[in-house]
Every structure is written in C-alpha cells, then in structure tokens.
Design an enzyme around this catalytic site. Sequence first.
Site, PDB file in Angstrom:
ATOM      1  N   ASP A 131       2.409  -6.871   2.495  1.00  0.00           N
ATOM      2  CA  ASP A 131       1.140  -6.312   2.960  1.00  0.00           C
ATOM      3  C   ASP A 131       1.575  -5.108   3.595  1.00  0.00           C
ATOM      4  O   ASP A 131       1.128  -4.465   4.640  1.00  0.00           O
ATOM      5  CB  ASP A 131       0.101  -7.007   4.003  1.00  0.00           C
ATOM      6  CG  ASP A 131      -1.321  -6.173   3.942  1.00  0.00           C
ATOM      7  OD1 ASP A 131      -1.509  -5.167   3.419  1.00  0.00           O
ATOM      8  OD2 ASP A 131      -1.881  -6.662   4.986  1.00  0.00           O
ATOM      9  N   HIS A 181       0.841  -1.160  -0.082  1.00  0.00           N
ATOM     10  CA  HIS A 181       0.087   0.036   0.160  1.00  0.00           C
ATOM     11  C   HIS A 181       0.894   1.256  -0.183  1.00  0.00           C
ATOM     12  O   HIS A 181       1.547   1.751   0.939  1.00  0.00           O
ATOM     13  CB  HIS A 181      -0.853  -0.081   1.307  1.00  0.00           C
ATOM     14  CG  HIS A 181      -1.741  -1.115   1.451  1.00  0.00           C
ATOM     15  ND1 HIS A 181      -3.026  -1.159   1.023  1.00  0.00           N
ATOM     16  CD2 HIS A 181      -1.512  -2.410   1.799  1.00  0.00           C
ATOM     17  CE1 HIS A 181      -3.744  -2.183   1.217  1.00  0.00           C
ATOM     18  NE2 HIS A 181      -2.794  -3.025   1.609  1.00  0.00           N
ATOM     19  N   PHE A 182       1.177   1.867  -0.987  1.00  0.00           N
ATOM     20  CA  PHE A 182       2.055   3.127  -1.441  1.00  0.00           C
ATOM     21  C   PHE A 182       1.290   4.374  -1.275  1.00  0.00           C
ATOM     22  O   PHE A 182       1.657   5.697  -1.281  1.00  0.00           O
ATOM     23  CB  PHE A 182       3.050   2.990  -2.684  1.00  0.00           C
ATOM     24  CG  PHE A 182       4.071   1.895  -2.479  1.00  0.00           C
ATOM     25  CD1 PHE A 182       4.366   1.432  -1.293  1.00  0.00           C
ATOM     26  CD2 PHE A 182       4.874   1.792  -3.434  1.00  0.00           C
ATOM     27  CE1 PHE A 182       5.503   0.713  -1.081  1.00  0.00           C
ATOM     28  CE2 PHE A 182       5.807   0.810  -3.600  1.00  0.00           C
ATOM     29  CZ  PHE A 182       6.446   0.374  -2.212  1.00  0.00           C
ATOM     30  N   HIS A 196      -2.580 -12.327   2.533  1.00  0.00           N
ATOM     31  CA  HIS A 196      -2.032 -12.407   4.258  1.00  0.00           C
ATOM     32  C   HIS A 196      -3.078 -13.758   4.786  1.00  0.00           C
ATOM     33  O   HIS A 196      -3.692 -13.034   5.810  1.00  0.00           O
ATOM     34  CB  HIS A 196      -2.565 -11.305   4.723  1.00  0.00           C
ATOM     35  CG  HIS A 196      -3.798 -10.366   4.234  1.00  0.00           C
ATOM     36  ND1 HIS A 196      -5.024 -10.802   4.294  1.00  0.00           N
ATOM     37  CD2 HIS A 196      -3.896  -9.025   3.781  1.00  0.00           C
ATOM     38  CE1 HIS A 196      -5.831 -10.111   3.730  1.00  0.00           C
ATOM     39  NE2 HIS A 196      -4.986  -8.955   3.647  1.00  0.00           N
TER      40      HIS A 196
HETATM   41  O1  DOR Z   1      -4.125  -4.189   8.248  1.00  0.00           O
HETATM   42  C1  DOR Z   1      -4.574  -3.698   6.999  1.00  0.00           C
HETATM   43  N1  DOR Z   1      -4.276  -2.411   6.478  1.00  0.00           N
HETATM   44  N2  DOR Z   1      -5.058  -4.447   6.423  1.00  0.00           N
HETATM   45  C2  DOR Z   1      -5.737  -4.159   5.240  1.00  0.00           C
HETATM   46  O2  DOR Z   1      -6.421  -4.988   4.513  1.00  0.00           O
HETATM   47  C3  DOR Z   1      -5.646  -2.788   4.862  1.00  0.00           C
HETATM   48  C4  DOR Z   1      -4.359  -2.173   5.344  1.00  0.00           C
HETATM   49  C5  DOR Z   1      -4.397  -0.694   5.033  1.00  0.00           C
HETATM   50  O3  DOR Z   1      -4.299  -0.344   3.800  1.00  0.00           O
HETATM   51  O4  DOR Z   1      -3.841  -0.078   5.898  1.00  0.00           O
HETATM   52 ZN    ZN Z   2      -3.152  -5.119   2.156  1.00  0.00          ZN
END
Ligand code: DOR
Ligand code: ZN
Length: 407
Positions: A275, A55-56, A210
């Site tokens: 993740d 997630h950038f 995950h």
């Molecule tokens: O812990 C998480 N953070 N799980 C997710 O599915 C989304 C992610 C986020 O985008 O922060």
């Molecule tokens: Zn994720």
Amino acid sequence: MILEGRLWHPQNGLTEGCVAVGDDGAIERVAKTMAGRKQRVCGMLLPAGFDMHVHFRDPGFPQKETWASGSAAAACGGVTAVVDMPNTQPPTDSPTAFATKAQRAAAASVVDFGLGVSARPGISREAWFGELPAAFWKLYPYGKSWEDYRATATEVTAAGGRPLVIHGEHPSHIDMSPPTELAEHTAHRRLAEAECLAGMPASPQLHVAHLSTADGLAGLPAGATAEVCPHHLLLNLDACDSIDCKVDPPLRTPRDNAALWAGFRDGRIAVLASDHAPHLPEEKASDNPPSGIPGVETMVPLMLQQVSAGRLALGRLVNAMAEAPADRLGLPRGRIAAGQPADLIEVDLKAARPVALEQLHSRAGWSPYEGWDAIFPQRVWRRGELVAADGELQASRGGRPLFTAQP
Ligand code: DOR
Ligand code: ZN
C-alpha cells in the site's frame, strides 16, 4: 545467462542449483548442475517481489510520485511487478483513463505493471467490463453510502471475471475531519473494518486490501482472500505516535499486530502488499495531513530482516511476496521454474543495513522505518535484465503490462 548458487526452489525450498535464463527473459531451465559459463550468486536467489497494491500517483500528482520514481523505488527494493491503484487524477475509471495511464506506465516504468480500475454502481453493465485488461476492480468507501458500497461489491463479485479488491472500512465510520493526534484517527475507525467485512459478500472474487485488525481477520468473508502490509504488522499506536503515520486503515494495537502475524504466518492472510502511498513531508505536516505511508522499497527488505531474526519462515515470505499475489491474479509468475519470467533477487541474509532516507527512491522523502535494520537485495533482475544493484538503478523504463486480456 546462467546463475548458480543457493536458490528457492518452489517444491524443494533452498537448494544448490543453476538457473538458465533465455534471451526472451524467461527461465529456460532449473537444474542441479549445468554446463557453460555461470555467474555465482552470493547469498541466495529468490523470486522477486510482486506488490499488488501501490499508489504511483501518475497521472495527477507528480510531486508525490511518478511511474519513473515509484518504479525505481520498487526495483531497488526487490519488487519487479506492481499493480497501481486507480485514485490518480484523472481516476482510472474508464477505458480512456485506463489507456492513458497504461501508456504513461509503459513509457516510464522500470517494473512490469497492472492497473486497478475504480468500481462504481452499474460498472458490470458497461460494454467494456468484460474486456478491459484490468488487474482487478477496486472499491473505496470514501464519499459513498453503505448501501451503494455494499451493492457495488455484490454486483461486481457476482459478475465474475476479474477480482474485486475492497478497502474494507465501513463508510459510516469514515470521519474526514482532521485528527489532532494519531490515536484520534484510530479511535474514529475502531469498528470500521469488522463492520464492513461483516456485510461483504462471501465470494472467492473478493480480496480484502490491507487487513489491519484482529476482528477483521476473524470476520473475513468466507472464500475471500486478504493482504497485509508491513506497517500493520510492524507498527502500532504504542510504538508510533507521529501524525505522519496517519494511514487508512489506521495503525492499531500490539494485539492486532499479533493476530495479523499469526494469520500471516499460517497463510490465512496469503498476500503481502505495501500500500505504498507517498505524500510529501510538508503535506504530512499540514493542518489536514493526508493518509498514507510509503513502503514499496522497504517491504521486501524489512520482511527479509524478520526472516533473518527468526520471526518468519523464508518459504512463507516467498509465497506471500511472489507466489500468492501472482496466483491470486491468475499470472504464471513468482517461482524459480522453467517458463516463468526471470524476475529474481539476490539476497544475503547477513547483509543488514539501516534504512537511510537518502538511499530511497520514492519522491515521498520520508519513511517511518528510517534507521531500522533491513536486508536490501544486492541484485535485482526483471525478465533477466539487471535493473538494480546495491541499491542503485541499472535500467530505465522497460516495464511491460502484466495483463493484456481478461482470462
Ligand atoms: O492511507 C491511505 N492512503 N489509504 C488509502 O486507502 C489511500 C492511500 C492514498 O492514496 O494515499
Ligand atoms: Zn491503497
């Protein structure tokens, strides 16, 4: 350029050899010996990491991360290709949003990139469904009914084309009220994974992101593939009680760690992914802390440390961090072999050092692994270009799209 030293050969494992890299950034030849000027590798040469789950935050949340900062973290941690998730602002859920994000990535990313696109009911009937060069479709349970969630999974897997990656937690177990302690967050979602996976279509199009529980692993739908993250292997509620480690799916028990390790070692869980989900320390300290743990820079180093400690075979790590994600997404990469992109890392298994926050590049500014021993790559090449050396970025930009058309 010719690199010489011990290298991970896809068929023969660790062998002494030479790798010739062409001006186009592809591996030209791999052979025992070669004529010409060579650079000696110290330690060994491995394929670089390919992290299919980051997630950038760009566009939308530049305080948390950007393509520049996230890709710098990736490169310095030995990851030269990533797939970014669609929960940005705007979300990546249309050709326009896709094009905007791809342009931002092309302008700022050091590493090569693919984009996940958000799935919703009816998406397979959109005119662009068969054409958008997405890495995969991504399905989240947040704010959805189980019926909608399940119907979308069935629709998209049946449509073929790109894979469907699911966040495998049953929507009816997702409680958004802020937990006061970490164990409460875990308790809310104890059955979420197993119940979700039990209702998912048995399809080779399905990829479970995950994976976090022993029961989820036991109940993986037939034909589906899965990934595991370092935090679900290395952390658990007994060892970690800081609310900063609130993550979805949550940290679990040592029993879950052990089951995931077994599945990871024997390849039932083929893929390692971070993740990487950066949030700022002040957001984490708020009354309603967001879920997520940063990890793109520490993933390969922490797992190399596991190799060095004898807990994981090197060949299995190479497969999980490079070959398996490439194979899963249909990309010819991840191997030190002629014709593949020269995405390489130089690693010395004897050179462990503690993870130090000031040496990390993410804007998250925190890590649950601070002080843990890790083996960071000494040099990192992306398509033959040196992009990181001794934890310092050596290049800016230059990342290219991994997907230009659907197969
Ligand atoms: O812990 C998480 N953070 N799980 C997710 O599915 C989304 C992610 C986020 O985008 O922060
Ligand atoms: Zn994720």
